[in-house]
Design a protein around this motif. Structure first.
Motif, PDB file in Angstrom:
ATOM      1  N   LYS A   1     -50.280  -1.552 -64.278  1.00  0.00           N
ATOM      2  CA  LYS A   1     -50.764  -2.926 -64.395  1.00  0.00           C
ATOM      3  C   LYS A   1     -49.705  -3.927 -63.953  1.00  0.00           C
ATOM      4  O   LYS A   1     -49.999  -4.878 -63.208  1.00  0.00           O
ATOM      5  CB  LYS A   1     -51.168  -3.208 -65.849  1.00  0.00           C
ATOM      6  CG  LYS A   1     -52.248  -2.288 -66.391  1.00  0.00           C
ATOM      7  CD  LYS A   1     -53.563  -2.482 -65.666  1.00  0.00           C
ATOM      8  CE  LYS A   1     -54.653  -1.623 -66.299  1.00  0.00           C
ATOM      9  NZ  LYS A   1     -55.944  -1.761 -65.597  1.00  0.00           N
ATOM     10  N   LEU A   2     -48.474  -3.732 -64.411  1.00  0.00           N
ATOM     11  CA  LEU A   2     -47.405  -4.647 -64.014  1.00  0.00           C
ATOM     12  C   LEU A   2     -47.115  -4.533 -62.518  1.00  0.00           C
ATOM     13  O   LEU A   2     -46.812  -5.534 -61.858  1.00  0.00           O
ATOM     14  CB  LEU A   2     -46.137  -4.345 -64.827  1.00  0.00           C
ATOM     15  CG  LEU A   2     -46.203  -4.647 -66.328  1.00  0.00           C
ATOM     16  CD1 LEU A   2     -44.937  -4.177 -67.015  1.00  0.00           C
ATOM     17  CD2 LEU A   2     -46.415  -6.139 -66.572  1.00  0.00           C
ATOM     18  N   ALA A   3     -47.191  -3.333 -61.971  1.00  0.00           N
ATOM     19  CA  ALA A   3     -46.956  -3.155 -60.538  1.00  0.00           C
ATOM     20  C   ALA A   3     -48.003  -3.887 -59.717  1.00  0.00           C
ATOM     21  O   ALA A   3     -47.685  -4.512 -58.690  1.00  0.00           O
ATOM     22  CB  ALA A   3     -46.945  -1.665 -60.190  1.00  0.00           C
ATOM     23  N   ASN A   4     -49.247  -3.858 -60.149  1.00  0.00           N
ATOM     24  CA  ASN A   4     -50.296  -4.587 -59.423  1.00  0.00           C
ATOM     25  C   ASN A   4     -50.056  -6.088 -59.462  1.00  0.00           C
ATOM     26  O   ASN A   4     -50.295  -6.787 -58.466  1.00  0.00           O
ATOM     27  CB  ASN A   4     -51.667  -4.255 -60.027  1.00  0.00           C
ATOM     28  CG  ASN A   4     -52.094  -2.829 -59.748  1.00  0.00           C
ATOM     29  OD1 ASN A   4     -51.652  -2.212 -58.782  1.00  0.00           O
ATOM     30  ND2 ASN A   4     -52.946  -2.290 -60.599  1.00  0.00           N
ATOM     31  N   LEU A   5     -49.587  -6.600 -60.601  1.00  0.00           N
ATOM     32  CA  LEU A   5     -49.285  -8.033 -60.679  1.00  0.00           C
ATOM     33  C   LEU A   5     -48.109  -8.393 -59.781  1.00  0.00           C
ATOM     34  O   LEU A   5     -48.114  -9.444 -59.132  1.00  0.00           O
ATOM     35  CB  LEU A   5     -48.978  -8.420 -62.124  1.00  0.00           C
ATOM     36  CG  LEU A   5     -50.159  -8.438 -63.104  1.00  0.00           C
ATOM     37  CD1 LEU A   5     -49.665  -8.755 -64.508  1.00  0.00           C
ATOM     38  CD2 LEU A   5     -51.197  -9.458 -62.668  1.00  0.00           C
ATOM     39  N   LEU A   6     -47.089  -7.532 -59.746  1.00  0.00           N
ATOM     40  CA  LEU A   6     -45.922  -7.816 -58.922  1.00  0.00           C
ATOM     41  C   LEU A   6     -46.278  -7.824 -57.448  1.00  0.00           C
ATOM     42  O   LEU A   6     -45.748  -8.628 -56.664  1.00  0.00           O
ATOM     43  CB  LEU A   6     -44.827  -6.793 -59.207  1.00  0.00           C
ATOM     44  CG  LEU A   6     -43.517  -6.962 -58.440  1.00  0.00           C
ATOM     45  CD1 LEU A   6     -42.917  -8.336 -58.701  1.00  0.00           C
ATOM     46  CD2 LEU A   6     -42.529  -5.875 -58.820  1.00  0.00           C
TER      47      LEU A   6
END
Length: 851
Positions: A268-273
Motif C-alpha cells: 500500500k505504501l509503495a503504491n502511494l509512493l
C-alpha cells in the motif's frame, strides 16, 4: 467532579446556559439549554455576561443573553469598544471554560454536551495558553474521551479535534495517551459510516500520540493496523496523510516491523509512493519515510524490490558536479552496445547530426533496453540541470556523501541513478552505490536491468581502483550479478579475471573477500563449460548458434550481436596459460590446505578448469597439489571428536557434512583428472589416498557426493591391483556404500518407471551374487518400504526382482517386522490368488513371514 468555577457562576441552574457564540473561524456556536428559572435569567442579565472565544486572529465577539435564552450577536461599534471588551472579558473567559467543562458531565443533555465540546475545541485553537486553561481541569480529558462514544459526528469531530490539539503539546501527550483515547478512537474508527472530518481528526490525534515510543507499541496491534491501511485508500487526502503519518511513526520502532509487514503495509505504501497524482506530496513523503525504515532490514528490502522500488543513496548535489556526459558522434545503448549507423555520408544540412537520436532505423528494442534508455536519459538530465536530489528530498540533508541517507526510486530510475553514481569521482558515493547494487541484485530481473543499464562496464573498471574501500563493494556487486549466467558472460567479456586474480593474491585466506572472488572465478572458470561446448556446439532448435547462443537469445535484454561471441567456452576465449602462474597456483593450494570446505570446493573447481589445458597440468602438479588434496580428504567433520557435537547440535554437524561432501566431490573430480598423468601418479602414495577415500566412502556424506569418491577408488585400485571382483575390498566398499545406497535412492525418488525397474534389477543382481552384508545395507538404508511399493506398482520384471530381494531379506528374522509393517502381506496374497507369473515367489516369501 469538583471543578474550579468563578464565584459569580456557582449558582447551579436546572440546566446549563444556552448561548450562541460567533467565532471568527466557524461562525455561530450554539449552546442550548432548556427554559431556566427567572432567578437564573435575572442573574445572567444583571451581570451582562460577555463571552470571548479565542481565535487565531484574536478578534473579540460579544453576545447578550435574552429572556428566552437566545443570543443576539453584535459587532463592537468602535475600536474603543473592542479594547473595553478585551479588558472586561479576559477574566470571565476562563470562567466560561470552566462552565463548558462542567457541561461535559455525563448528567447533562447530550446536545448540551456536544455544543460545549464544540465551543471548547474552537477555544483550544487559540494556542497553548488556551489549552493550559482547559487542562487545568483534570477531568476535561476523560470527559472528552467519553464523548467519542457519541453517535453525533459533530460531537466526535470536536472531541477528536480537541484531543488532537492537546496531544500536539509534549507536556500533555502522556495525559491523553493514558486516558484511554487510543482504545476509544480505535473503536470509533471501526464504525461503518464515519465522516471524513471525524476520521481526519481522530487519526491526526493518533499521529501526535505515535511520537511517543511507548504509545507506538500500543498502536501497532491487529485491530488498528488494518484500519490505518484501509484509510490509505480513502478518498479524502487529509485522511490519507494522517494514516500515512501514523504508519511512518510506527515504523520508527523496529519491534513493530514484523506485525506491520504481515498486515500488508508495504504494497500500500509503495503504491502511494509511486503515485503521481496532484496533492500527494505529504502522502508520498510519509510513505517514503515508512518504507525507508523497512529498508534497513535486508529481508524487507527484498519486498520493496518486489514492489518496484530501489534504495538509492543521497550523496549531495556537489558530488554530481563531476558528472561528465558522454558526447559521442553516434548514440549507443546504456550497456555500451553500438547502434549500427546506416547512413555513412553526412546530411546536406547537418540535420542527421543535429537530430542524431532520430536516425536509428532499427527500433526493435526489447522492454529492458527501452527502460534502460529512459532511466539513463532522465537521470542524466537531472544531473545536468543540478536538480537530481531536489524533488522530494531534503536538500540540507544530502550535502554530505557520508551522511548515510537514502531515498527510494522506481526501479528503472533507481538502477539508472546507481549506475550514474558509479561514474562519479566521489569514492564514498561509489562504494555506497556498489553496495546497493549488490543488495538489489536479488533476482534475474534486477541483474539483467543492471546489465542493460551499463553497470558491468563501470564495475569492471573499478576493480583496478587504488582504494580498497571501493574495491570491496565493487567485487561484492560483481559477485551478486554473476549469479546470472548471461550477466556472468558479460562480466567475463569485460576482462575481470586478471584483476580478480590480482586481488586474490593480496587478501587474507579466511576473509569474506576471498570467498566472493572465488565465487566469481568459479562461475567464469567453470569446467562444465568445456563439456557443454563439446556436446552442444551444434544447432539447437534449428538455430545457427550452439547451446549458449540458443539459451542467450531467449534471455530478455541479451544483445543479439553478442550471442555468437558468447557461445564459446572460457577455454576458447581465454589463454589459460596466461592466467596460471606459480604464485596463483600456490595461493589456490594454500586455500585447499587452510580454508573452509566451501572455499576448498571452489578452489578445486578452478584447478579442474585449469587442468583442461594439458600444458598447465605440469604447473599444477609442481605446485604440490597432492598435499592440498590430502587436506581436503581429511575433513574434521569425520573425526571422532565430532560425536559429542552431533548429540548437542546435530543440525550444525549435518551442515558441515553437507559442505564437506561437496568439497570432497570437487576434489575427487580434480583427483580423477590428475590420475590420468603418470607424473602425478608417481608423486603420490596410492595406498594412502586409497585409505582416505575408503574412509570417506563409509562416512555419512550424501550419496550424491560419493559417486566421484567411488570413481577415484576404482581408478586407484586399477593401478595397485587389477583384480576387480568382489573379493577386492575397494570394490566391496564401493558396492556397499555407494552403489547400493544410490540404487535404493533411485527406487525411492525417481518418477520414471524405467529408472526404478533398472535400479531394482541391478540391486537384485548384486545381492544374488552373494555380496557380503548387502542385505543388511539394503535394510539399514530403508530399502524395504520402496521395494514393497514397487511390488504393487511396478512392471513384471520389477515385481520379480523386488520379490527376490525381499525373499533374501526375509532370511534374517530381524527384517520380518519391517516387511510386515510395509504392507507386504496383503499384496503378496493378491499376487498368489491372481496366479500371476510371480505367484510362486510370493508364496515362498509368505511362508517365511510370521503370518
Amino acid at each position: 467532579m469538583a471543578l474550579i468555577i468563578p464565584t459569580q457562576l456557582k449558582l447551579k441552574p436546572p440546566n446549563p446556559l444556552q448561548n450562541q457564540i460567533l467565532h471568527p473561524q466557524v461562525g455561530f456556536i450554539t449552546v442550548r439549554t432548556k427554559k431556566t428559572s427567572c432567578s437564573f435569567r435575572d442573574f445572567l442579565n444583571s451581570h451582562k455576561v460577555s463571552l470571548r472565544i479565542g481565535g487565531f486572529d484574536g478578534s473579540v465577539f460579544k453576545t447578550r443573553v435574552c429572556d428566552d435564552g437566545g443570543a443576539i450577536p453584535f459587532m463592537p461599534s468602535s475600536s474603543s469598544d473592542v479594547d473595553t471588551g478585551r479588558s472586561s472579558s479576559s477574566g470571565s473567559r476562563d470562567g466560561y471554560v470552566a462552565l463548558f467543562v462542567r457541561m461535559l458531565g455525563l448528567d447533562n443533555d447530550p446536545l448540551d454536551r456536544e455544543q460545549a465540546m464544540v465551543a471548547l475545541w474552537k477555544y483550544s485553537l487559540g494556542g497553548k495558553s488556551c489549552v493550559d486553561n482547559v487542562m487545568q481541569f483534570h477531568g476535561a480529558v476523560n470527559l472528552t474521551v467519553n464523548l467519542l462514544k457519541s453517535d453525533s459526528d459533530s460531537a466526535c469531530e470536536a472531541a477528536a479535534g480537541i484531543l488532537r490539539t492537546i496531544s500536539s503539546f509534549n507536556v500533555y501527550r502522556n495525559t491523553v495517551a493514558e486516558s484511554g483515547a487510543v482504545e476509544e478512537i480505535t473503536g470509533m474508527l471501526r464504525r461503518p459510516s464515519l465522516s471524513s472530518n471525524v476520521k481526519a481528526q481522530s487519526i491526526c490525534t493518533l499521529w501526535n500520540l505515535s511520537v511517543d515510543e511507548k504509545v507506538r507499541v500500543k498502536l501497532a496491534n491487529l485491530e488498528l493496523l488494518p484500519l490505518l491501511i484501509k484509510f490509505l485508500e480513502d478518498e479524502d487526502i487529509q485522511v490519507k496523510e494522517a494514516a500515512g503519518g501514523v504508519l511512518a511513526n510506527l515504523a520508527l520502532s523496529h519491534s513493530n516491523h514484523r506485525i506491520m509487514v504481515e498486515a500488508g503495509v508495504i504494497p500500500k505504501l509503495a503504491n502511494l509512493l509511486k503515485s503521481s497524482e496532484e496533492g500527494y506530496k505529504v502522502v508520498r513523503k510519509e510513505a517514503r519515510n515508512a518504507l525507508l525504515e523497512f529498508a534497513k532490514d535486508e529481508y524487507y528490502r527484498i519486498l520493496l524490490l518486489e514492489e518496484g522500488l530501489v534504495l538509492v543513496p543521497l550523496i549531495g548535489e556537489a558530488a554530481y558536479k563531476s558528472f561528465k556526459p558522454s558526447l559521442h558522434s553516434w548514440p549507443s545503448l546504456p550497456d555500451g552496445t553500438k547502434i549500427e549507423q546506416h547512413s555513412k555520408a553526412p546530411s546536406r544540412y547537418g540535420a542527421s547530426e543535429l537530430l542524431i537520436g532520430l536516425n536509428i532505423e532499427n527500433q526493435n528494442l526489447d522492454e529492458a533496453k527501452k527502460n534502460a534508455i529512459v532511466g539513463r536519459t532522465q537521470q542524466q538530465f537531472l544531473a545536468r540541470i543540478g536538480a537530481i536530489e531536489m524533488e522530494g528530498e531534503n536538500k540540507s540533508n544530502s550535502e554530505s556523501s557520508s551522511s548515510g541517507r537514502f531515498t527510494l526510486l522506481p526501479w528503472f530510475d533507481g538502477v539508472a541513478r546507481l549506475v550514474l553514481i558509479l561514474g562519479l569521482d566521489d569514492e564514498s558515493a561509489i562504494a555506497r552505490a556498489a553496495d546497493l547494487i549488490a543488495d538489489s541484485s536479488v533476482n534475474e530481473h534486477m541483474r539483467l536491468s543492471f546489465k542493460e543499464a551499463g553497470a558491468i562496464k563501470h564495475l569492471s573498471q573499478l576493480l583496478n581502483h587504488p582504494n580498497e574501500t571501493v574495491r570491496f563493494p565493487v567485487i561484492r556487486a560483481l559477485e551478486r550479478l554473476s549469479i546470472s549466467n548471461d550477466v556472468c558472460q558479460i562480466i567475463e567479456a569485460n576482462g575481470v579475471v586478471y584483476p580478480l586474480i590480482n586481488s586474490l593474491m593480496h587478501v587474507d585466506t579466511s576473509g569474506s573477500l576471498t570467498e566472493m572472488i572465488l565465487n566469481i572465478l568459479t562461475r567464469i572458470l567453470d569446467p562444465n563449460k568445456e563439456m557443454k561446448s563439446k556436446f552442444y556446439a551444434g544447432p539447437v532448435n534449428g538455430s545457427k548458434g550452439g547451446w549458449n547462443a540458443a539459451r542467450n537469445s531467449q534471455s530478455p535484454g541479451y544483445p543479439s550481436e553478442m550471442a555468437d561471441s558468447q557461445s564459446t567456452s572460457s577455454v576458447q576465449t581465454m589463454d589459460v596459460e596466461d592466467v596460471v602462474d606459480s604464485a596463483f597456483l600456490a595461493r589456490i593450494t594454500e586455500i585447499l590446505k587452510t580454508s573452509s570446505p566451501n572455499l576448498q570446493k571452489k578452489a578445486a573447481s578452478i584447478l579442474e578448469f585449469v587442468t583442461v589445458d594439458e600444458p598447465c597440468v605440469e604447473k599444477v602438479i609442481s605446485a604440490d597439489i597432492a598435499s592440498g588434496l590430502d587436506c581436503v580428504f581429511q575433513q574434521k567433520s569425520f573425526s571422532d571428536t565430532e560425536a559429542e557435537m552431533y548429540v548437542q547440535k546435530p543440525e550444525l554437524l549435518a551442515l558441515e557434512v553437507e559442505e564437506a561432501g561437496q568439497a570432497i566431490s570437487a576434489a575427487c573430480r580434480l583427483f580423477t583428472r590428475l590420475l590420468e598423468f603418470e607424473h602425478f601418479r608417481s608423486t603420490i602414495d596410492i595406498q594412502h589416498f586409497t585409505t582416505l577415500l575408503r574412509k570417506i566412502l563409509i562416512s555419512e556424506i550424501p550419496v550424491r557426493n560419493k559417486d566421484w569418491v567411488a570413481s577415484c577408488l576404482v581408478k586407484l585400485s586399477s593401478f595397485s591391483r587389477p583384480n576387480l571382483d568382489f573379493e577386492n575390498p575397494v570394490t566391496m566398499d564401493v558396492t556397499l556404500y555407494e552403489t547400493i545406497p544410490r540404487l535404493i535412492d533411485q527406487i525411492k525418488t525417481s518418477f520414471s518407471p524405467e529408472v526404478r525397474e533398472a535400479a531394482v534389477i541391478e540391486l537384485n543382481r548384486i545381492i544374488s551374487e552373494g555380496v557380503v552384508d548387502s542385505t543388511s545395507v539394503v535394510a539399514s538404508k530403508g530399502g524395504i518400504f520402496p521395494l514393497v511399493k514397487l511390488i504393487e506398482e511396478g512392471s513384471d520384471r520389477a515385481i520379480e526382482a523386488s520379490l527376490a530381494i525381499l525373499y533374501n531379506l526375509s532370511m534374517d528374522s530381524e527384517n520380518h517386522a519391517a516387511i510386515i509393517a510395509a504392507g507386504a502381506v496383503p499384496i503378496l496374497r493378491r499376487i498368489v490368488l491372481s496366479q500371476k507369473p510371480e505367484w510362486t515367489r510370493a508364496l515362498h516369501l509368505l511362508r517365511t513371514l510370521p503370518t
